[in-house]
Motif scaffolding. Sequence first.
Motif, PDB file in Angstrom:
ATOM      1  N   GLN A 111      -0.674  -9.958  17.102  1.00 35.27           N
ATOM      2  CA  GLN A 111      -1.789 -10.087  16.148  1.00 35.27           C
ATOM      3  C   GLN A 111      -3.044 -10.590  16.850  1.00 35.27           C
ATOM      4  O   GLN A 111      -4.148 -10.112  16.603  1.00 35.27           O
ATOM      5  N   ARG A 112      -2.779 -11.586  17.743  1.00 32.14           N
ATOM      6  CA  ARG A 112      -3.942 -12.149  18.451  1.00 32.14           C
ATOM      7  C   ARG A 112      -4.610 -11.095  19.318  1.00 32.14           C
ATOM      8  O   ARG A 112      -5.834 -10.961  19.341  1.00 32.14           O
ATOM      9  N   GLN A 114      -4.388  -7.896  18.811  1.00 33.15           N
ATOM     10  CA  GLN A 114      -5.052  -6.936  17.918  1.00 33.15           C
ATOM     11  C   GLN A 114      -6.394  -7.492  17.458  1.00 33.15           C
ATOM     12  O   GLN A 114      -7.423  -6.806  17.464  1.00 33.15           O
ATOM     13  N   GLN A 115      -6.301  -8.831  17.097  1.00 36.66           N
ATOM     14  CA  GLN A 115      -7.528  -9.466  16.589  1.00 36.66           C
ATOM     15  C   GLN A 115      -8.610  -9.477  17.681  1.00 36.66           C
ATOM     16  O   GLN A 115      -9.776  -9.159  17.439  1.00 36.66           O
ATOM     17  N   ARG A 116      -8.069  -9.854  18.900  1.00 32.53           N
ATOM     18  CA  ARG A 116      -9.026  -9.938  20.009  1.00 32.53           C
ATOM     19  C   ARG A 116      -9.638  -8.564  20.296  1.00 32.53           C
ATOM     20  O   ARG A 116     -10.853  -8.424  20.492  1.00 32.53           O
ATOM     21  N   GLU A 119     -11.971  -7.803  17.498  1.00 31.15           N
ATOM     22  CA  GLU A 119     -13.212  -8.557  17.662  1.00 31.15           C
ATOM     23  C   GLU A 119     -14.058  -7.974  18.784  1.00 31.15           C
ATOM     24  O   GLU A 119     -15.283  -7.836  18.665  1.00 31.15           O
ATOM     25  N   ARG A 250     -12.064  -7.845   9.511  1.00 31.58           N
ATOM     26  CA  ARG A 250     -11.107  -8.835   8.964  1.00 31.58           C
ATOM     27  C   ARG A 250     -10.205  -8.208   7.910  1.00 31.58           C
ATOM     28  O   ARG A 250      -9.002  -8.478   7.863  1.00 31.58           O
ATOM     29  N   ASP A 253      -7.569  -6.337   9.636  1.00 32.29           N
ATOM     30  CA  ASP A 253      -6.546  -7.237  10.213  1.00 32.29           C
ATOM     31  C   ASP A 253      -5.581  -7.736   9.153  1.00 32.29           C
ATOM     32  O   ASP A 253      -4.369  -7.734   9.348  1.00 32.29           O
TER      33      ASP A 253
END
Lengths: 267, 244
Positions: A111-112, A114-116, A119, A250, A253
């Motif tokens: 997830q991180r 993916q988030q990164r 972002e 967001r 996500d």
Amino acid sequence: MLIDWFTVVAQAINFLILVWLLKRFLYQPILDAIDAREQRIAQTLAEADAKKAAARLERDEFERKNRELDEQRQSMVSRMQDEVSGLRQKLLDDAQSAAERLQTKWHVNLQRQQQRLGEGISRRVQDEVFSITRKTILDLADDDLEASIINVFIGRLRQLDGEALANFVQALTAAEAAVRIRSAFELTDEQQTAIRQVLREIFPADAAVRFDCEPELIAGIELTAGGRRVAWSIEDYLKTLKDSLGDLVREQDSSQGTPTAESESLA
Amino acid sequence: MQLSPDEQVFWQYGFIKLNATIVYTWGLMLVMALGSRFITRQLSTEHTRSRWQNLLEIIVTGIVKQMKEVGLSEPQRYLGFLGTLFLFIAVASLFTIFPGYQPPTGSLSTTAALALCVLVAVPLFGIQEQGVAGYLGSYIKPTILMLPFNLMSEVSRTLALAIRLFGNMMSGAMIVGILLAITPFVFPVVMTLLGLLTGMVQAYIFSILAAVYIAAATQGHQANPDLATNAPKAHSQTNGISHG
């Protein structure tokens, strides 16, 4: 005469002697031998009985010990089974929890990442959009645009209604600070005069006005006084665009996170 | 022909004489005593024993068993007397297989001596067991009127003992002697065998009767009425056998 009395007496004596002799040499030894043998047999039988009783006792003792050993073995086996099953369960639980932890960590990392990545993508998009827009606007910026901006700004000042205006006035009088005008481009004297005039119209109190040039505003102009602000710039629109892009990322996500949680609970 | 071995006198000094009866009796005594001494010299008390010891044990225990069956509660006290009676008469008959031997029981003197021994031994054992008053009291039971009959019974049974044994043994020897003269082959052997059987039966009868008399005397007429009835019955049976 058939009876000879001397012979009768002699035979009687002979018979008595024979009785004594046979008692001495026959009956007594034979009876003694029989008694001794019977005694010996009785003794042997008694010994055999005693041995039999001892053997029975030993057999009972042996059987009792055997039974105890069986019971002990049974209890040990059952205890070992319990321990083994407990250990197995514990190991299984540990392995499962470790697997869950790893899975969770992996999901978090994923997830991180993916988030990164999201972002990074959004920041890249924002930056690209900003740079393109900024470049476009800077390329297009000329006197007419600046004049139009000033006009829009003046119009916005004039549009301040009663309550906002009152707040501005109150802030100005309370702080006794100067009104600061920041713009992306250098204002001409005429433009500064026009702005001062509008300010004089709006605010009854005569306030000092300071003009600063800050290109970061991107083709915009801003008035700040006592913590209040009135502005127009393309940066506002760009910021709005950036905010909406960030919201979009967001949302994506969170929509990806829900099935992951479901898959974890299923695992 | 001699009717009794008493008539064969080897040596005589006044009324003292050494006839065949006494000599053969001494011979029998010697053989029985030495044989017993020889066999019982090394008696085994183990589980294995010699065949001679087995034979003697069988004879002795058989006599004891017979006395018990007659009703003597402590047979070993009377074993010496009754056992010797039986063995002496039996061995005396057994030795008839030797040629030239004359059984001392074929002499009325010997049988009378044995019967007199029984006549004396019965009251002695009775007095020893019941006391003088107890034993003599048995003569006047159930009433004093029975006293003469009881006394007559004592005398007559003693006489019967002597005559029965003498008659049987003497007749056996006599028959063999006569047959030897008439038919010297085969028949004397058969009659000798028959005489052996008769001798054994007589030994049994004589000792059993003596045992019955002793049992009746030691236990009293009232104390054991079965014996009082058994004794005459046995008596009549043995009479039947002897006369048969």
